[in-house]
Structures are given as C-alpha cells and as structure tokens.
Design a protein around this motif. Structure first.
Motif, mmCIF file in Angstrom:
data_model
loop_
_atom_site.group_PDB
_atom_site.id
_atom_site.type_symbol
_atom_site.label_atom_id
_atom_site.label_comp_id
_atom_site.label_asym_id
_atom_site.label_seq_id
_atom_site.Cartn_x
_atom_site.Cartn_y
_atom_site.Cartn_z
ATOM 1 N N GLU A 79 0.848 -1.191 0.000
ATOM 2 C CA GLU A 79 0.000 0.000 0.000
ATOM 3 C C GLU A 79 0.883 1.240 0.000
ATOM 4 O O GLU A 79 1.868 1.324 0.715
ATOM 5 N N GLY A 80 0.582 2.198 -0.839
ATOM 6 C CA GLY A 80 1.337 3.446 -0.890
ATOM 7 C C GLY A 80 2.634 3.361 -1.667
ATOM 8 O O GLY A 80 3.400 4.309 -1.713
ATOM 9 N N ALA A 81 2.899 2.208 -2.273
ATOM 10 C CA ALA A 81 4.152 2.041 -3.016
ATOM 11 C C ALA A 81 4.075 2.789 -4.333
ATOM 12 O O ALA A 81 3.021 2.911 -4.937
ATOM 13 N N ALA A 82 5.205 3.320 -4.748
ATOM 14 C CA ALA A 82 5.298 3.962 -6.062
ATOM 15 C C ALA A 82 5.405 2.856 -7.097
ATOM 16 O O ALA A 82 6.453 2.252 -7.252
ATOM 17 N N ARG A 83 4.314 2.565 -7.763
ATOM 18 C CA ARG A 83 4.305 1.487 -8.751
ATOM 19 C C ARG A 83 5.089 1.882 -9.992
ATOM 20 O O ARG A 83 5.046 3.028 -10.412
ATOM 21 N N PRO A 84 5.746 0.911 -10.607
ATOM 22 C CA PRO A 84 6.396 1.218 -11.889
ATOM 23 C C PRO A 84 5.329 1.417 -12.958
ATOM 24 O O PRO A 84 4.246 0.826 -12.876
ATOM 25 N N PRO A 85 5.601 2.229 -13.962
ATOM 26 C CA PRO A 85 4.601 2.396 -15.027
ATOM 27 C C PRO A 85 4.462 1.109 -15.834
ATOM 28 O O PRO A 85 5.436 0.407 -16.068
ATOM 29 N N ALA A 86 3.235 0.807 -16.228
ATOM 30 C CA ALA A 86 2.987 -0.385 -17.048
ATOM 31 C C ALA A 86 3.511 -0.129 -18.452
ATOM 32 O O ALA A 86 3.260 0.919 -19.039
ATOM 33 N N LEU A 87 4.270 -1.060 -18.996
ATOM 34 C CA LEU A 87 4.785 -0.936 -20.359
ATOM 35 C C LEU A 87 3.981 -1.779 -21.341
ATOM 36 O O LEU A 87 4.116 -1.618 -22.545
ATOM 37 N N VAL A 88 3.166 -2.699 -20.811
ATOM 38 C CA VAL A 88 2.406 -3.623 -21.656
ATOM 39 C C VAL A 88 0.961 -3.650 -21.157
ATOM 40 O O VAL A 88 0.717 -3.676 -19.946
#
Length: 163
Positions: A117-126
C-alpha cells in the motif's frame, strides 16, 4: 563465539527484516532494473522509483507483440536480431532472456514481490490483455507440462519374475 561469527549469525535476520520493512513501505530492495525501465531518485517521496526508459520501453512493447505474431522464442530472437535490437549490454537477445522478460509482471505495473500500500508502482509498459495472451501462448508452447498440469506420474506395473 568470535566476533565475525556473531555478526554473521545475527546479520542475516536483520537484513531479512529490513528487506520486509522496505518492501512494506514500497521501496525497492535492489537487484537488476528490468529492461525498459530506469531507476531515479524521487525527492518528494525520498525513494528510488522506476520510470520508463525512452529507448527501451518501445522495444519491450515490440517484444510482447512480436511473440504473439511469431509464436516462438527462436523466431522472436531472429526477428529482434534482424531489426538490430540488442540487450542493454549490447548483446543479442537469448531465448532464456526473452522468456524471463515475457513473464515479468513488472511490465504490468506490479511489484514482483507483493504490491505494498502506498508504493510507487512502476509504469505499465504492456497492456494487461497482451501480457495475459503471451502467458497463455507460453504455456501452450511449453515443451514440458507445468506442475499440476498435463500427465500425472506413470503407474508402473510390478515387474514380472517369470522367466
């Protein structure tokens, strides 16, 4: 107990606890940055985050689309070689590297080990639909059935002692 032995016996427990705590807070615990991403320090959050690498991101998308089109890792390797696409280190792609890349959920914008929770997710590339179609094709193309799928253990008949 000697000092080095004491350090070794307690250090790994602290490292494991620290890794869990960092993951819970949404921090990355190190490791190799996946192809298609770059790690940058984000000052408001005061943490390292993954962002899309402008030169590699489109290649990742092409790899997923190429696998769906060519339906084989060997053909995908040839197609990438013909197009002049190389790994980050400048080497030709291998089937093993592509198989690993195609199964990495980071490309969906998820963390590999949980999504705190609250994590900076990586952007989806696919796109999720493309990722899941690739996973289905990988399972169909697998030479050996995955655990729990396909044939069960063969029941051996008792050996005959007639003779």
């Amino acid at each position: 107990m000697s000092a080095p032995a004491m350090i070794g016996s307690h250090g790994s427990g602290r490292n494991r606890t620290g890794s869990r705590r960092r993951r819970w807070r949404g921090h990355r615990n190190g490791g190799v940055v996946p192809f298609g991403y770059r790690r940058v320090f984000e000052s408001p959050r005061e943490e390292w985050v993954l962002i899309r690498e402008p030169r590699e991101g489109p290649v990742v998308e092409a790899i997923f689309r190429g696998y769906l089109r060519h339906r084989s890792l060997a053909k995908l390797v040839s197609w990438l070689e013909e197009g002049g696409h190389r790994t980050r280190g400048g080497l030709p792609w291998s089937r093993a590297a592509l198989a690993f890349l195609l199964g990495n959920e980071t490309y969906l914008g998820k963390w590999k080990k949980g999504d705190p929770e609250g994590a900076a997710r990586p952007p989806a590339l696919v796109a999720p639909i493309v990722f899941h179609k690739v996973q289905q094709m990988k399972r169909r193309n697998a030479k050996r059935p995955a655990a729990g799928e396909g044939r069960t253990a063969r029941a051996k008949a008792p050996a005959s002692r007639d003779g």
